[in-house]
Structures are given as C-alpha cells and as structure tokens.
Design a protein around this motif. Structure first.
Motif, PDB file in Angstrom:
ATOM      1  N   LEU A   1      14.947  -9.115  -0.404  1.00  0.00           N
ATOM      2  CA  LEU A   1      13.911  -8.258  -0.977  1.00  0.00           C
ATOM      3  C   LEU A   1      14.017  -6.813  -0.492  1.00  0.00           C
ATOM      4  N   GLU A   2      15.198  -6.257  -0.603  1.00  0.00           N
ATOM      5  CA  GLU A   2      15.420  -4.869  -0.194  1.00  0.00           C
ATOM      6  C   GLU A   2      14.737  -3.928  -1.184  1.00  0.00           C
ATOM      7  N   PRO A   3      14.058  -2.905  -0.669  1.00  0.00           N
ATOM      8  CA  PRO A   3      13.487  -1.909  -1.579  1.00  0.00           C
ATOM      9  C   PRO A   3      14.608  -1.070  -2.180  1.00  0.00           C
ATOM     10  N   PRO A   4      14.324  -0.339  -3.260  1.00  0.00           N
ATOM     11  CA  PRO A   4      15.361   0.512  -3.845  1.00  0.00           C
ATOM     12  C   PRO A   4      15.784   1.594  -2.851  1.00  0.00           C
ATOM     13  N   ALA A   5      17.002   2.070  -3.014  1.00  0.00           N
ATOM     14  CA  ALA A   5      17.500   3.137  -2.137  1.00  0.00           C
ATOM     15  C   ALA A   5      16.602   4.364  -2.270  1.00  0.00           C
ATOM     16  N   GLN A   6      16.461   5.096  -1.164  1.00  0.00           N
ATOM     17  CA  GLN A   6      15.633   6.298  -1.202  1.00  0.00           C
ATOM     18  C   GLN A   6      16.238   7.321  -2.160  1.00  0.00           C
ATOM     19  N   SER A   7      15.350   8.040  -2.833  1.00  0.00           N
ATOM     20  CA  SER A   7      15.801   9.083  -3.760  1.00  0.00           C
ATOM     21  C   SER A   7      14.952  10.337  -3.548  1.00  0.00           C
ATOM     22  N   PRO A   8      15.417  11.457  -4.037  1.00  0.00           N
ATOM     23  CA  PRO A   8      14.637  12.701  -3.906  1.00  0.00           C
ATOM     24  C   PRO A   8      13.313  12.641  -4.671  1.00  0.00           C
ATOM     25  N   ALA A   9      13.153  11.656  -5.570  1.00  0.00           N
ATOM     26  CA  ALA A   9      11.923  11.542  -6.365  1.00  0.00           C
ATOM     27  C   ALA A   9      10.835  10.732  -5.654  1.00  0.00           C
ATOM     28  N   ASP A  10      11.163  10.106  -4.513  1.00  0.00           N
ATOM     29  CA  ASP A  10      10.176   9.277  -3.795  1.00  0.00           C
ATOM     30  C   ASP A  10       9.061  10.135  -3.207  1.00  0.00           C
ATOM     31  N   VAL A  11       7.806   9.728  -3.492  1.00  0.00           N
ATOM     32  CA  VAL A  11       6.644  10.388  -2.904  1.00  0.00           C
ATOM     33  C   VAL A  11       6.208   9.608  -1.667  1.00  0.00           C
ATOM     34  N   THR A  12       6.073   8.284  -1.794  1.00  0.00           N
ATOM     35  CA  THR A  12       5.653   7.423  -0.686  1.00  0.00           C
ATOM     36  C   THR A  12       6.307   6.060  -0.830  1.00  0.00           C
ATOM     37  N   ARG A  13       6.640   5.437   0.303  1.00  0.00           N
ATOM     38  CA  ARG A  13       7.209   4.077   0.331  1.00  0.00           C
ATOM     39  C   ARG A  13       6.357   3.236   1.273  1.00  0.00           C
ATOM     40  N   LEU A  14       6.021   2.027   0.832  1.00  0.00           N
ATOM     41  CA  LEU A  14       5.237   1.103   1.649  1.00  0.00           C
ATOM     42  C   LEU A  14       6.010  -0.203   1.756  1.00  0.00           C
ATOM     43  N   LEU A  15       6.371  -0.595   2.981  1.00  0.00           N
ATOM     44  CA  LEU A  15       7.060  -1.861   3.241  1.00  0.00           C
ATOM     45  C   LEU A  15       6.072  -2.779   3.933  1.00  0.00           C
ATOM     46  N   VAL A  16       5.887  -3.986   3.385  1.00  0.00           N
ATOM     47  CA  VAL A  16       4.844  -4.899   3.861  1.00  0.00           C
ATOM     48  C   VAL A  16       5.450  -6.233   4.254  1.00  0.00           C
ATOM     49  N   SER A  17       4.917  -6.826   5.331  1.00  0.00           N
ATOM     50  CA  SER A  17       5.259  -8.210   5.671  1.00  0.00           C
ATOM     51  C   SER A  17       4.023  -8.885   6.247  1.00  0.00           C
ATOM     52  N   ASN A  18       3.946 -10.188   6.063  1.00  0.00           N
ATOM     53  CA  ASN A  18       2.830 -11.001   6.569  1.00  0.00           C
ATOM     54  C   ASN A  18       1.483 -10.404   6.199  1.00  0.00           C
ATOM     55  N   ALA A  19       1.279 -10.159   4.913  1.00  0.00           N
ATOM     56  CA  ALA A  19       0.054  -9.518   4.451  1.00  0.00           C
ATOM     57  C   ALA A  19      -0.923 -10.541   3.881  1.00  0.00           C
ATOM     58  N   ASP A  20      -2.168 -10.427   4.295  1.00  0.00           N
ATOM     59  CA  ASP A  20      -3.252 -11.236   3.750  1.00  0.00           C
ATOM     60  C   ASP A  20      -4.523 -10.413   3.893  1.00  0.00           C
ATOM     61  N   GLY A  21      -5.034  -9.924   2.784  1.00  0.00           N
ATOM     62  CA  GLY A  21      -6.175  -9.026   2.844  1.00  0.00           C
ATOM     63  C   GLY A  21      -5.747  -7.698   3.453  1.00  0.00           C
ATOM     64  N   LEU A  22      -6.591  -7.125   4.292  1.00  0.00           N
ATOM     65  CA  LEU A  22      -6.270  -5.855   4.922  1.00  0.00           C
ATOM     66  C   LEU A  22      -5.357  -6.021   6.132  1.00  0.00           C
ATOM     67  N   PHE A  23      -5.087  -7.262   6.528  1.00  0.00           N
ATOM     68  CA  PHE A  23      -4.234  -7.513   7.688  1.00  0.00           C
ATOM     69  C   PHE A  23      -2.785  -7.629   7.235  1.00  0.00           C
ATOM     70  N   TRP A  24      -1.939  -6.745   7.737  1.00  0.00           N
ATOM     71  CA  TRP A  24      -0.532  -6.751   7.363  1.00  0.00           C
ATOM     72  C   TRP A  24       0.270  -5.991   8.410  1.00  0.00           C
ATOM     73  N   SER A  25       1.575  -6.236   8.404  1.00  0.00           N
ATOM     74  CA  SER A  25       2.456  -5.442   9.254  1.00  0.00           C
ATOM     75  C   SER A  25       3.477  -4.783   8.344  1.00  0.00           C
TER      76      SER A  25
END
Length: 193
Positions: free
Chosen positions: A66-90
């Motif tokens: 589940l790799e995110p797309p490669a970074q590009s000059p058009a990226d504004v923000t990137r969010l990488l999430v793991s073990n998320a349930d509700g507001l609790f996530w890493s």
C-alpha cells in the motif's frame, strides 16, 4: 461288532481327526502371523492430516504494501495512516511541495486503505485556513473548519474526489472519528490542472 457300533467308531474317529486337523491349522496360522510370513498389512485407523504443510524454509506470501504515490510538485498535503480507529491513529501528516490551497485552483483528494477487519473505512477532512494561535502557543495556528471530506472504503481500491476550489490557505488533512478498522492507508491532496 455290529454295524451300529462301527458307525459310532467311524464317527468318533472322524470327529477326533477333524478336531486335530483344525487345531493344527490354528497353530500353523498363529505361527505364520507371529513370524510375519504372508500376514496382511493392517490399515491405519487414524487418517493423515487434512491441511497443507509448508516445507522447511517457508513459503511465499504476497502482501500489499500500500505505497502512496510518489511525491510530486503538485502535492499540497500527504497523510499516512496506520492502526486507525476513530480519532486514534498513528502515522504522519506532511506538507507537500506545493503551497497551501489558493483561490481559483482545482484540487484532487486521492486515498487508499486496507482494513484491520472486514468493513474498515478511512474518513479524512480537508480543513480550512487556520485561525490565530491559541493563548498557550501563539505561533501555532488552530485548525480551520472542515471544507471537504473524503471517505475511502478499505478494500484496496483507490478513491478520488475532484474539488472545484478550496478556500485560500486550506489544505491540512485530519482523520475523523468516523474512521474505523484501518490497518494502513494514505490520502494525498494535490493541485489538478
């Protein structure tokens, strides 16, 4: 000796010989069974395992990284999430190479995730421009109101949401409490042409 007496003797004699022959056959059979000569091989009473074993050294397991797309000059923000349930996530939220949202520019939200259990969902808000800093941390602006939301079902497919415009200065991504059972995932906000 009468005929009747001779029949009794023959009958008793035959019975005696028959009994001796039967006993000899039993002894011979028992002896051959003990020595293993021509004895039938017994069948096992317990069946073998009903599962497939993996040979020494293990097997190959394919895991979607589940790799995110490669970074590009058009990226504004990137969010990488793991073990998320509700507001609790890493995970991490990183600014992209592009500046925060500008008025009159089109944007695209893209996301993908895998579930921790069946039916996982990743829900991410795009927040508007931050307001003045709080009293305890004046240099850190407070997050603005929600201006867009992306809901990503965690089935491995990529979801896209095209946005006609965003308020200037917006672009922060935030996992919402509607998120549930996400093993891993990502969301990227990019400028689109």
């Amino acid at each position: 000796m009468s005929m009747r007496e001779s029949r009794r003797r023959v009958t008793r004699s035959s019975v005696r010989h028959l009994g001796v022959a039967a006993a000899a056959a039993l002894v011979a059979g028992a002896t051959s069974a003990c020595t293993g000569a021509d004895a039938p091989t017994p069948r096992p009473t317990v069946e073998g395992p009903s599962f497939t074993t993996i040979p020494d050294g293990g097997g190959t397991v394919t895991v979607d990284r589940l790799e995110p797309p490669a970074q590009s000059p058009a990226d504004v923000t990137r969010l990488l999430v793991s073990n998320a349930d509700g507001l609790f996530w890493s995970g991490t939220s990183e600014p992209g190479l592009a500046s925060p949202a500008r008025a009159g520019q089109r944007y695209r939200l893209t996301g993908r995730c895998l579930p921790a259990t069946t039916g996982g969902t990743l829900v991410v808000d795009v927040l508007g421009p931050g307001e003045g800093g709080s009293a305890g941390a004046p240099s850190r602006p407070m997050s603005g109101p929600r201006v867009a939301t992306l809901t990503v079902p965690c089935d491995g497919t990529e979801v896209r949401l095209d946005l006609r415009s965003l308020p200037a200065g917006s672009g922060e991504l935030m996992v919402t409490e509607a998120t549930s059972q996400v093993a891993t995932g990502w969301v990227v906000l990019t400028r689109s042409s």
